[in-house]
Write an enzyme that holds these catalytic residues in place. Structure first.
Site, short mmCIF file in Angstrom:
data_model
loop_
_atom_site.label_atom_id
_atom_site.label_comp_id
_atom_site.label_asym_id
_atom_site.label_seq_id
_atom_site.Cartn_x
_atom_site.Cartn_y
_atom_site.Cartn_z
N LYS A 1 0.79 -1.16 -0.06
CA LYS A 1 0.04 -0.10 0.17
C LYS A 1 0.76 1.30 0.16
O LYS A 1 0.59 2.19 -0.64
CB LYS A 1 -0.64 0.10 1.15
CG LYS A 1 -2.15 -1.00 1.14
CD LYS A 1 -2.99 -0.65 2.29
CE LYS A 1 -2.42 -0.47 3.53
NZ LYS A 1 -2.15 -1.71 4.38
N ARG B 1 -10.69 0.40 8.47
CA ARG B 1 -10.29 -1.08 8.80
C ARG B 1 -11.50 -1.87 9.41
O ARG B 1 -11.21 -3.17 9.58
CB ARG B 1 -9.10 -0.98 9.69
CG ARG B 1 -7.89 -1.23 8.78
CD ARG B 1 -6.78 -1.17 9.71
NE ARG B 1 -5.59 -1.77 9.36
CZ ARG B 1 -4.17 -0.78 9.10
NH1 ARG B 1 -4.31 0.21 8.82
NH2 ARG B 1 -3.12 -1.64 8.88
N ARG C 1 11.05 -6.73 5.73
CA ARG C 1 10.86 -5.12 5.72
C ARG C 1 11.60 -4.41 6.79
O ARG C 1 11.80 -4.88 7.87
CB ARG C 1 9.53 -5.01 5.83
CG ARG C 1 8.96 -3.30 5.90
CD ARG C 1 7.85 -2.90 5.56
NE ARG C 1 6.78 -3.31 6.77
CZ ARG C 1 5.68 -2.57 6.65
NH1 ARG C 1 5.20 -2.16 5.64
NH2 ARG C 1 4.70 -3.04 7.69
N ARG D 1 9.98 -3.30 12.16
CA ARG D 1 8.83 -2.63 13.13
C ARG D 1 8.27 -3.70 13.81
O ARG D 1 8.31 -4.98 13.30
CB ARG D 1 7.59 -2.39 12.06
CG ARG D 1 7.51 -0.84 11.83
CD ARG D 1 6.56 -0.65 10.38
NE ARG D 1 5.22 -1.12 10.80
CZ ARG D 1 3.99 -0.92 9.93
NH1 ARG D 1 4.19 -0.03 8.83
NH2 ARG D 1 2.98 -1.33 10.17
N ARG E 1 -2.72 -9.26 12.15
CA ARG E 1 -2.97 -8.04 11.37
C ARG E 1 -3.90 -8.60 10.05
O ARG E 1 -4.80 -7.97 9.57
CB ARG E 1 -2.02 -7.48 10.80
CG ARG E 1 -1.34 -6.53 12.20
CD ARG E 1 0.05 -6.13 11.76
NE ARG E 1 0.31 -5.01 10.72
CZ ARG E 1 1.32 -4.85 9.90
NH1 ARG E 1 2.52 -5.51 10.40
NH2 ARG E 1 1.33 -3.73 9.15
P1 AMP Z 1 -0.38 0.17 9.11
O1 AMP Z 1 0.77 1.09 9.15
O2 AMP Z 1 -1.34 0.78 8.36
O3 AMP Z 1 -0.14 -1.10 8.96
O4 AMP Z 1 -0.79 0.46 10.53
C1 AMP Z 1 -0.12 0.14 11.86
C2 AMP Z 1 -1.06 -0.13 12.96
O5 AMP Z 1 -1.65 0.95 13.49
C3 AMP Z 1 -2.01 -1.20 12.82
O6 AMP Z 1 -1.45 -2.67 12.90
C4 AMP Z 1 -3.13 -0.97 14.06
O7 AMP Z 1 -2.40 -1.33 15.14
C5 AMP Z 1 -2.95 0.80 13.70
N1 AMP Z 1 -3.82 1.05 12.95
C6 AMP Z 1 -3.93 1.85 11.61
N2 AMP Z 1 -4.92 2.17 10.96
C7 AMP Z 1 -5.76 1.62 11.96
C8 AMP Z 1 -7.23 1.66 11.53
N3 AMP Z 1 -7.90 2.22 10.77
N4 AMP Z 1 -8.09 1.24 12.75
C9 AMP Z 1 -7.54 0.52 13.88
N5 AMP Z 1 -6.20 0.58 13.89
C10 AMP Z 1 -5.30 1.07 13.07
#
Ligand code: AMP
Length: 257
Positions: free
Chosen positions: A64, A140, A175, A201, A212
């Site tokens: 993404k 999400r 990553r 990360r 996830r």
């Molecule tokens: P990402 O970088 O998009 O993979 O997001 C990293 C982490 O942030 C996710 O694993 C969640 O813990 C939190 N997170 C990001 N976006 C959301 C969302 N829309 N709703 C809930 N948690 C989120």
């Protein structure tokens, strides 16, 4: 009216002119604004060039970030990544940071209430109204999607990246992120420059990635149901360039009237 009662020519006309999307846009803007002068309001809306309102969804490590960067560069929209916003919050040491730290490290979802507020605040900015926006990692959950609908926020295009799970595992293992700039690398396909201090990360661990991924697959259908007229699946198992080209075609076909 169901489109199966229409001639093929009429169905094509509706699709070419994006008539369902246009009426949906007018309907939601009107509900949101509740103008006294309805006709005047509709005429103004029709004369205003719509800005791109894009959502990119995809599994964790589904590519993404790279695609979102390209979309932002091409369309000049405001990039709203909830993951980035939440990670930034973590660096502040605030009460909210303490509240969400362990949830994020485990790969679980932060509460809808917190994330929805973060996004709503940003979407209300003048910059988003003028340039349009790209939501990356949001919604999400169905609750998040519905919260946007309730305030009249309807995307013009929802891209869903379909990515094979073996690719996700490989990306999770390889990553690395530059903690200073947030730039993302992969130890094999895009190694960080020599000497650059990079990190894995915490939520790229095998257990967190599996949480996830499971959250993503469980919620996808429910979220997509909210966007049936504007969502499109893109094969994310190809080269970055190929994926980007298809995304551009799909956005161009849906954004604007
Ligand atoms: P990402 O970088 O998009 O993979 O997001 C990293 C982490 O942030 C996710 O694993 C969640 O813990 C939190 N997170 C990001 N976006 C959301 C969302 N829309 N709703 C809930 N948690 C989120």
């Amino acid at each position: 009216m169901a489109t199966d009662q229409l001639s093929a020519e009429t169905v094509k006309y509706l699709a070419d002119k994006q008539i369902p999307q246009l009426f949906e846009f007018l309907y939601h803007e009107t509900l949101l604004t509740r103008p006294t002068d309805l006709i005047g309001h509709l005429l103004t809306l029709l004369k205003t060039k719509p800005v791109p309102k894009i959502v990119v969804m995809g599994p964790p490590l589904g590519g993404k970030t790279a695609q979102c960067e390209r979309i932002v560069a091409k369309y000049g929209v405001v990039h709203i990544s909830t993951g980035d916003l939440l990670r930034k919050e973590l660096t502040t040491g605030s009460a909210l940071a303490k509240q969400i730290q362990s949830t994020m490290n485990a790969g679980s979802l932060v509460s809808d209430q917190i994330v929805v507020q973060l996004v709503k605040d940003r979407l209300q900015s003048q910059e988003c109204k003028e340039k349009g926006w790209l939501l990356d990692g949001f919604p999400r959950t169905r609750v998040q999607a519905l919260s946007l609908q309730q305030v009249g926020v309807i995307p013009s295009c929802v891209i869903v990246l379909d990515v094979p799970s073996d690719l996700i595992v490989d990306r999770a293992e390889g990553r690395r992120v530059d903690p200073k700039t947030g730039r993302v690398y992969h130890v094999k396909s895009n190694p960080p420059p020599a000497g650059l201090e990079v990190e894995q990360r915490p939520d790229d661990s095998a257990s967190a990635v599996s949480v996830r991924l499971s959250n993503y697959t469980t919620n996808l259908a429910d979220i997509e149901e909210c966007y049936s007229s504007v969502s499109v699946h893109v094969n994310g198992g190809r080269t970055e360039e190929e994926i980007a080209n298809e995304i551009t075609e799909q956005i161009d076909a849906r954004v604007g009237r």
